[in-house]
Design an enzyme around this catalytic site. Structure first.
Site, PDB file in Angstrom:
ATOM      1  N   HIS A 132      63.378   9.108   8.213  1.00 18.53           N
ATOM      2  CA  HIS A 132      64.770   8.253   8.333  1.00 18.53           C
ATOM      3  C   HIS A 132      65.849   9.352   8.838  1.00 18.53           C
ATOM      4  CE1 HIS A 132      68.839   7.558   6.400  1.00 18.53           C
ATOM      5  NE2 HIS A 132      68.085   6.344   6.138  1.00 18.53           N
ATOM      6  N   ASP A 209      61.834  14.721   1.285  1.00 18.88           N
ATOM      7  CA  ASP A 209      62.965  13.709   1.313  1.00 18.88           C
ATOM      8  C   ASP A 209      62.407  12.764   0.232  1.00 18.88           C
ATOM      9  OD1 ASP A 209      64.350  11.605   1.549  1.00 18.88           O
ATOM     10  OD2 ASP A 209      64.132  11.183   3.562  1.00 18.88           O
ATOM     11  N   GLN A 212      63.206   7.485  -1.139  1.00 15.77           N
ATOM     12  CA  GLN A 212      62.324   6.294  -1.553  1.00 15.77           C
ATOM     13  C   GLN A 212      61.531   6.734  -2.557  1.00 15.77           C
ATOM     14  OE1 GLN A 212      63.163   3.233  -0.715  1.00 15.77           O
ATOM     15  NE2 GLN A 212      64.550   3.826   1.088  1.00 15.77           N
ATOM     16  N   LYS A 235      69.882   4.528  -5.036  1.00 21.09           N
ATOM     17  CA  LYS A 235      68.529   4.008  -5.148  1.00 21.09           C
ATOM     18  C   LYS A 235      67.571   3.768  -6.318  1.00 21.09           C
ATOM     19  CE  LYS A 235      67.919   5.292  -0.134  1.00 21.09           C
ATOM     20  NZ  LYS A 235      68.350   4.119   0.641  1.00 21.09           N
ATOM     21  N   CYS A 375      67.388   2.846   9.999  1.00 20.72           N
ATOM     22  CA  CYS A 375      67.613   4.392  10.306  1.00 20.72           C
ATOM     23  C   CYS A 375      66.472   5.245  10.492  1.00 20.72           C
ATOM     24  CB  CYS A 375      68.357   5.081   9.046  1.00 20.72           C
ATOM     25  SG  CYS A 375      70.204   4.268   8.625  1.00 20.72           S
TER      26      CYS A 375
HETATM   27  N1  PLP Z   1      65.724   9.257   3.529  1.00 18.48           N
HETATM   28  C1  PLP Z   1      65.153   7.988   3.262  1.00 18.48           C
HETATM   29  C2  PLP Z   1      63.544   7.969   3.404  1.00 18.48           C
HETATM   30  C3  PLP Z   1      65.868   6.837   3.018  1.00 18.48           C
HETATM   31  O1  PLP Z   1      65.121   5.816   2.990  1.00 18.48           O
HETATM   32  C4  PLP Z   1      67.156   7.042   2.768  1.00 18.48           C
HETATM   33  C5  PLP Z   1      68.207   5.864   2.878  1.00 18.48           C
HETATM   34  O2  PLP Z   1      67.566   4.729   3.233  1.00 18.48           O
HETATM   35  C6  PLP Z   1      67.736   8.418   3.222  1.00 18.48           C
HETATM   36  C7  PLP Z   1      66.869   9.486   3.106  1.00 18.48           C
HETATM   37  C8  PLP Z   1      69.057   8.579   2.986  1.00 18.48           C
HETATM   38  O3  PLP Z   1      69.519   8.247   1.599  1.00 18.48           O
HETATM   39  P1  PLP Z   1      71.084   8.347   1.440  1.00 18.48           P
HETATM   40  O4  PLP Z   1      71.860   7.239   2.354  1.00 18.48           O
HETATM   41  O5  PLP Z   1      71.209   7.888  -0.058  1.00 18.48           O
HETATM   42  O6  PLP Z   1      71.851   9.647   1.653  1.00 18.48           O
END
Ligand code: PLP
Length: 418
Positions: A132, A209, A212, A235, A375
């Site tokens: 992401h 990360d 998800q 999430k 993203c």
């Molecule tokens: N990493 C992954 C794999 C994601 O799917 C997301 C959000 O969709 C993020 C990071 C970023 O999360 P946040 O927008 O809650 O900071």
């Protein structure tokens, strides 16, 4: 993540849990809402909404400061939420949990705090092509500022990491390997423990990360031995505006603060300051107190409905059913691995139909999905796909909602003459 045998879990009572979510009673354009945009954000159960409501109605006050009853209660509840999170991901201590705004801020905290002090020209940061933007852009910025080089583990056309490249990419130059525990586009669940081991073998730190993964499956930071883990409350049934960074205490202790100001200091003189102990060193200013309490309530809720193994198990059933149904739609192509290697989301393209048009038709039928590049523009560029439509499931989705999705996609095909 660590894929345990989940055959013996107690099944989730989906009809019952649906009643916990006020928004699921809504109608959209006159028909019941079918919410399949859970990878973007999940819905909130009444227990979370009420925990935040109760805070504001009964104890609102600042934390760590006041010598009065309300402040002591707020502080106790705020710190109790931290403890719940630590237990949820099996951290050794609540001191290893830093509250942030979201997973993005957690990654930025490591990038700026650890990265600026520890990366130098000639060093390398390794990420993957399935990240992401939240796990790409901070590293681009930090590498630019420190002179370190950013490298990528490539993906295969099937949506896996190309693990055959790891031995070349992970070297003594690698200082940090940052990767997702579940792709938000492919759904792929990489072998996290093995990746951590390989990184540690060359002396690199690891940042997982978990945006998800933590929301959809059991995550045990001690079993994985990862150095950092980033995740977001919103999430996983919690509120927006709050996330967490797990970091091993020994690392957090050594790191410089990310943001500075009140609460994160021990003492301040005219010309310098000293830092509070972890995790407070990383929490400058008044934190998102109600949100932290809501985050704790979300963890309680997930545990109360059967826990993460049960949730993961149910989502495996749902994604298997969804992908089986979608493959019967002519002209629809799913991207990413088979259900056994992914979490509960699926991204797809349809001949002659733009993902935005697909999402607009689904919306008319009350179905919320995501369309775009989610993203993850480099991943879409790599696949030579402009955009995809993504349906993402959670434990409150019903098998009948898969049928509605299929019917609505077929309607979109007819509407656009395909
Ligand atoms: N990493 C992954 C794999 C994601 O799917 C997301 C959000 O969709 C993020 C990071 C970023 O999360 P946040 O927008 O809650 O900071």
């Amino acid at each position: 993540m660590d894929r345990k045998q989940v055959n013996t879990v107690t099944p989730i009572d989906v009809e019952a849990v649906r009643r916990d979510f006020p928004v699921l009673e809504r109608k959209i354009h006159g028909v019941p809402l079918v919410y399949l945009d859970n990878a973007a954000t999940s819905q909130k159960p009444a227990a979370v909404i009420e925990a935040m409501n109760r805070f504001y109605r009964q104890e609102n006050s600042n934390v760590h400061r006041g010598i009065h009853a309300l402040s002591e209660e707020s502080t106790a509840d705020y710190e109790a939420a931290r403890k719940k999170l630590a237990k949820f991901i099996h951290a050794k201590s609540r001191r290893e949990i830093v509250f942030t705004r979201n997973a993005t801020e957690s990654i930025n905290l490591v990038a700026y705090s650890w990265g600026l002090d520890n990366l130098h020209p000639g060093d390398e940061v390794l990420i993957t092509e399935m990240e992401h933007h939240a796990n790409i852009v901070p590293w681009q910025q930090i590498c630019r500022r420190t002179g370190a080089t950013l490298r990528y583990v490539p993906i295969t056309p099937q949506g896996y990491l190309d693990l055959s490249t790891l031995d070349n990419l992970l070297t003594e130059k690698t200082k940090l390997f940052a990767f997702t525990a579940m792709s938000n586009v492919f759904g792929t669940i990489p072998p996290v423990k093995m990746l951590v081991e390989k990184a540690h073998a060359v002396g690199a730190l690891t940042l997982v990360d978990g945006a998800q993964a933590v929301s959809h499956m059991p995550v045990d930071v001690r079993a994985l031995d990862c150095d950092f883990l980033a995740f977001s409350a919103h999430k996983m049934c919690g509120p927006t505006g709050i996330g967490a960074l797990y970091g091993k205490a020994a690392l957090l202790n050594k790191m410089s603060p990310f943001l500075t100001g009140g609460d994160m200091i021990l003492s301040v003189w005219m010309d310098h300051a000293t830092w509070n102990e972890i995790p407070h060193k990383f929490e400058a200013g008044t934190p998102a107190i109600a949100e932290a309490i809501g985050f704790g309530a979300a963890v309680d809720y997930l545990n109360s409905i059967g826990g993460m193994e049960a949730i993961h198990h149910y989502e495996q059933e749902m994604i298997t059913a969804a992908m089986t149904a979608l493959q019967d739609i002519e002209g629809l192509r799913m991207i990413g691995p088979p259900p056994a290697d992914r979490g509960g989301l699926v991204s797809f393209v349809m001949d002659g139909l733009h993902p935005h048009d697909i999402a607009a038709v689904l919306d008319q039928d009350g179905i919320a999905v995501r369309a775009g590049y989610h993203c993850a523009q480099p991943l879409h560029d790599r696949l030579n796909i402009h955009a995809t439509t993504r349906a993402s499931f959670y434990f409150y989705n019903l098998p009948s909602e898969i049928d509605l999705l299929v019917q609505s996609l077929q309607r979109a095909q007819k509407l656009f003459g395909r």
